[in-house]
Enzyme design. Structure first.
Site, short mmCIF file in Angstrom:
data_model
loop_
_atom_site.label_atom_id
_atom_site.label_comp_id
_atom_site.label_asym_id
_atom_site.label_seq_id
_atom_site.Cartn_x
_atom_site.Cartn_y
_atom_site.Cartn_z
N LYS A 205 34.21 29.87 -0.72
CA LYS A 205 35.18 30.27 0.29
C LYS A 205 35.88 31.57 -0.13
CE LYS A 205 37.34 26.84 2.54
NZ LYS A 205 38.34 25.88 3.09
N GLU A 211 32.22 29.16 -11.57
CA GLU A 211 30.83 28.75 -11.76
C GLU A 211 29.91 29.53 -10.82
OE1 GLU A 211 33.39 26.71 -11.42
OE2 GLU A 211 33.24 25.01 -12.80
N GLY A 266 36.13 21.27 1.48
CA GLY A 266 34.85 21.44 0.80
C GLY A 266 33.93 20.24 0.95
N ARG A 267 34.48 19.05 0.71
CA ARG A 267 33.62 17.85 0.74
C ARG A 267 33.33 17.37 2.15
NH1 ARG A 267 38.45 17.17 -1.59
NH2 ARG A 267 39.94 15.70 -0.72
N GLU A 352 37.22 12.04 -4.70
CA GLU A 352 38.05 13.25 -4.61
C GLU A 352 39.07 13.11 -3.49
OE1 GLU A 352 37.18 17.68 -5.87
OE2 GLU A 352 36.23 17.31 -3.95
N HIS A 383 16.04 -2.59 -11.88
CA HIS A 383 15.50 -2.66 -13.24
C HIS A 383 16.43 -1.97 -14.23
CE1 HIS A 383 11.45 -4.25 -12.25
NE2 HIS A 383 11.81 -3.82 -11.05
N LYS A 511 40.99 23.74 -14.76
CA LYS A 511 40.66 25.15 -14.51
C LYS A 511 41.62 26.07 -15.23
CE LYS A 511 39.27 25.05 -9.69
NZ LYS A 511 39.50 25.60 -8.35
#
Lengths: 546, 546
Positions: A205, A211, A266-267, A352, A383, A511
């Site tokens: 954004k 990152e 964002g999510r 979140e 399993h 951060k």
């Protein structure tokens, strides 16, 4: 309004839990032959069987009372009306506008956002047509074979999950996803790719996410090392962003910047331009079907009575387990290999959104909020960790999700998958008593001593609650509906907990502190203000890197 | 011996938790300048900082008392001595023999197993040399380009995780993994593969595992559809199994069957022939280095005093959180993209081993056992679920794992990764007080009203415990050591909980019931004995598939 846990409705539920804790699912089924028929819902192509939950006929009404007192219906209206319900950021929350497929307006500060939404969708359509048809080409004049999406969090997990979930429909260029700042992620992804035919989508954004920008710059260097000409950047990079100046400075043509808005979290953003890699993979017509499915669920959520409202009922069952049964985690178990990233996606969406400890007013919550959400695709989990779900000391409510039809109906694979999925919910509910276990061992011809020794280990407590979600097939439409279902479920839980499900201040401190430590590592000079552990680790790393 | 939770040592710890619950990590660091130096351990190339845990100087000694009364040292001896400590299956537990790199003998029923172990390793070496060099060829005379491992559970997750974790060393054929019975897994994997150059490894001890055999048969059909000649099966299929007759019947040459033994549990088997896909990918010399690393940790585990024993100390800290602090889950957060499957692997290792509810004697445990283990690779998690770890209402102890050096040292990616990892542990410990949060907002020029409103949302409780595990670099050696560390940690926890960590009866009931439902789906005839939910779902599926 008093805190939710001080209400009569809450206290009724606390009392009611005592009743449920004293019974079990076997009894509940024996006592009510209509249970399956009464405890099921359908909407937008999704069928929910919630009868294998620790509920009796009084539970849902009591939970609906709680929803009422928390004003769930009022909050749904507020969200749709574009009110700034994300109060700590003073923003509207309108992912429903992104998939509004009707002439209806959605207003933010009195302005209809739909023209912008449609305009970006049209630009996505034009762009993806070019890329998919080969009309968009790289610096050497060749068509694009590979698209690399660089983004993190919501700019990665949503598009990644959907692109893989709709793998059957994937007829565009290969699509890769790079998120981790770890150089390995990008380096390993670029191995074997051809710079001349690779297009990067940079999703950030603000265009400052550490990152994402670190990866984007290394990707740009990789391109320039191959072609030498900075003008090529504009042919190989597009942006999903709102930061025109930053995007331009990077070398991207602002005409290739796809916008989204501050009322898209964002999510909750895969329905926006953030979904561009999905649209490259499957084409815009199918991306529209994804929106159609979400829209169908949105309509159901907005209009259905609470007692028949799929997201509301699922949310209330979750609340029941978190706050009254005190189960700490919930598992998501898709029986569909295409949906293998769904648990990670829902983990982000849920944790979140509702991993919060203060109410909207800033008071400490006096109750538990978001559970740990986890899981993996079945039958693999059977399993691996199902042992603990069946015989561990914690109760873990599970959502089983399965399509009736497979996209790959090879031999009897899918019938086996279906049989396993149903058998798990049956086994988790029924368990196996000590007596049943002993009888079985005796029938196998074991000695009396062996039976005594082994039977307790082969006993299952049962009474483990599950939801079963069936769809005909995982098409773009049903996937869209499923995701919208979980989005709204998480929203309803946040409303009842009275938290802001749309901010994420919890990511900020790390951060901030990383910003302090990075120059210390770069210069080899730790600052002494750190605690002894952090300082000691910094010193050790500096020494070993020297 | 009385149940562990009736011992004085257990009760001392219950009391002691009250002390720790009344303090916090900030205070503990302020009060003890030697904390970092005292609370660290190294072994086999792994450095553990455990100072950021909710421990004071009395805690570990009290936990060690518990280890003593549970006879941890005795159980380590019993494991190494080949006693049948897997009592419900009457089997020895000797994964340590698989990586024994010394002349030492390991006895099972008086027979040294080492000659067999070495013989299979030699056969693996010969086979992988052939495949990797191109001397092994398919039906058309071409070398193998792709290997597909078909297995599930321990026959999948271990080799998959290690193959990807050592991706930097991968210089053999491509290696793919198919586990899920969902036809999509195999069909999507085979797309783009050439039958003439594809080799399948079928990993199933009994050669009857439903998922594995279903996939193996479909894979065989795929081969036969391309080449028509059943004799080709022997060139394109090898087995990891003990069931010679079944393997032969499938069409595999028994000379290409790699054996393992009943004293190797599935989730502890990657060191055995089950590691064949790893060895194909990286070659046997590096597979031996993996064993070397595990062997180094084994020696540490067997010989180090409990207080300096890495697996023991990590196990005791886990016990502390599960049983005394009552934290329901533990997260594993590798800051290394190559280790992205590690959380899923450890989830299986831990939850399948210790997700148990009866003691070795068959009595109900009177305490909690295995926690839910989950996580993902950092920094991705930071933008997803870390919100809840920082600001949620549950405390989640986390293991941060990071290499000091990257295999891909592009630009400053790795320093950023390191800075983020350290910053997270610092932030989780310190938190940010309401006062700090207010001061920060004021300094940003926010109004008094805004400060009041926002500060609680931007406050972090801190006091969240973490371990930090550092290695120089993730080589085969350090990876082997790390995995052996967690294996032994899980074992020690199982010893203290007095459960059998080596069986998995919890997976049986679901299998049994799936065996009942499958023919009902196939014939379209449900049996009426099911509960109303299971029956209703079966009927719905039959109707919709008709």
């Amino acid at each position: 309004m008093p805190s939710i846990h001080k209400t009569q409705q809450w206290q009724n539920l606390e009392l009611h839990w005592q009743t449920l804790a004293a019974t079990n699912l076997r009894e509940l089924f024996t006592g009510d032959s209509h249970r399956f028929v009464r405890m099921q819902l359908s909407a937008a192509g999704i069928f929910l069987d919630y009868s294998k939950n620790l509920l009796n006929e009084d539970t849902l009404p009591l939970l609906l009372d709680l929803a009422q007192v928390a004003d769930v219906q009022g909050w749904i209206k507020r969200m749709y009306a574009g009110e700034a319900i994300n109060i700590t950021e003073n923003r509207a929350v309108l992912h429903v506008a992104l998939r509004n497929r009707s002439p209806r307006q959605f207003l933010v500060n009195g302005n209809d956002v739909m023209p912008q939404v449609r305009s970006v969708l049209e630009r996505m359509e034009k762009f993806t047509k070019q890329v998919r048809s080969g009309a968009w080409y790289g610096y050497s004049g060749k068509a694009i074979t590979d698209v690399v999406n660089i983004g993190i969090g919501g700019s990665n997990l949503g598009p990644l999950m959907v692109t893989r979930a709709l793998g059957h429909y994937h007829d565009g260029p290969q699509v890769h996803f790079v998120s981790n700042v770890d150089g390995t992620h990008l380096v390993e992804t670029l191995q074997g790719l051809n710079p001349a035919t690779t297009l990067f989508i940079i999703a950030s954004k603000t265009f400052t996410t550490q990152e994402t920008l670190t990866n984007a710059i290394t990707a740009r260097n990789w391109l320039l090392a191959a072609c030498g000409d900075p003008a090529a950047i504009a042919q190989h990079f597009v942006a999903i962003s709102t930061a025109t100046a930053e995007v331009k400075r990077f070398g991207i043509n602002p005409a290739n910047m796809f916008e989204f808005w501050d009322w898209v979290g964002g999510r909750y953003s895969l329905w926006s331009a953030i979904g561009l890699p999905i649209a490259v993979a499957i084409g815009m017509p199918r991306f529209y079907e994804l929106l159609d499915g979400a829209y169908a669920m949105d309509n159901h959520f907005e209009t259905a009575a609470l007692a028949e409202n799929l997201p509301v009922v699922m949310a209330l069952i979750s609340i029941w387990y978190v706050n009254f049964a005190k189960f700490a985690t919930q598992a998501v178990l898709p029986y569909d290999q295409y949906l293998r990233y769904l648990p990670a996606y829902l983990q982000q969406l849920d944790m979140e959104s509702n991993g919060k400890r203060v109410t909207k007013n800033g008071d400490a919550v006096g109750y538990l909020t978001g559970p740990v959400v986890w899981g993996s695709a079945g039958t693999d989990g059977q399993h691996a960790f199902y042992q603990l779900i069946h015989q561990g000391t914690q109760t873990i409510p599970c959502d089983f999700i399965i399509p009736i039809h497979s996209h790959n109906p090879a031999s009897d694979h899918h019938l086996k998958l279906l049989a396993n999925c149903l058998a798990q919910t049956e086994a988790l509910m029924l368990g196996k008593t000590l007596e049943e276990s002993k009888a079985e061992l005796l029938a196998q011809g074991r000695s009396a001593n062996e039976v005594e020794m082994l039977a307790p280990h082969r006993t299952f407590p049962g009474n483990r609650p599950t939801n079963t979600l069936l769809v005909e097939k995982f098409t773009p439409f049903t996937l869209g509906a499923l995701l919208a279902l979980y989005e709204h479920k998480v929203f309803v839980q946040g409303v009842i907990w009275n938290v802001n499900s749309f901010d994420q201040w919890g990511v900020e401190l790390g951060k901030q502190l990383a910003g302090v430590i990075l120059p210390e590592l770069k210069t080899g000079t730790p600052q002494l203000h750190h605690d002894a552990s952090t300082l000691g680790l910094i010193e050790r790393i500096i020494k070993h890197r020297a």
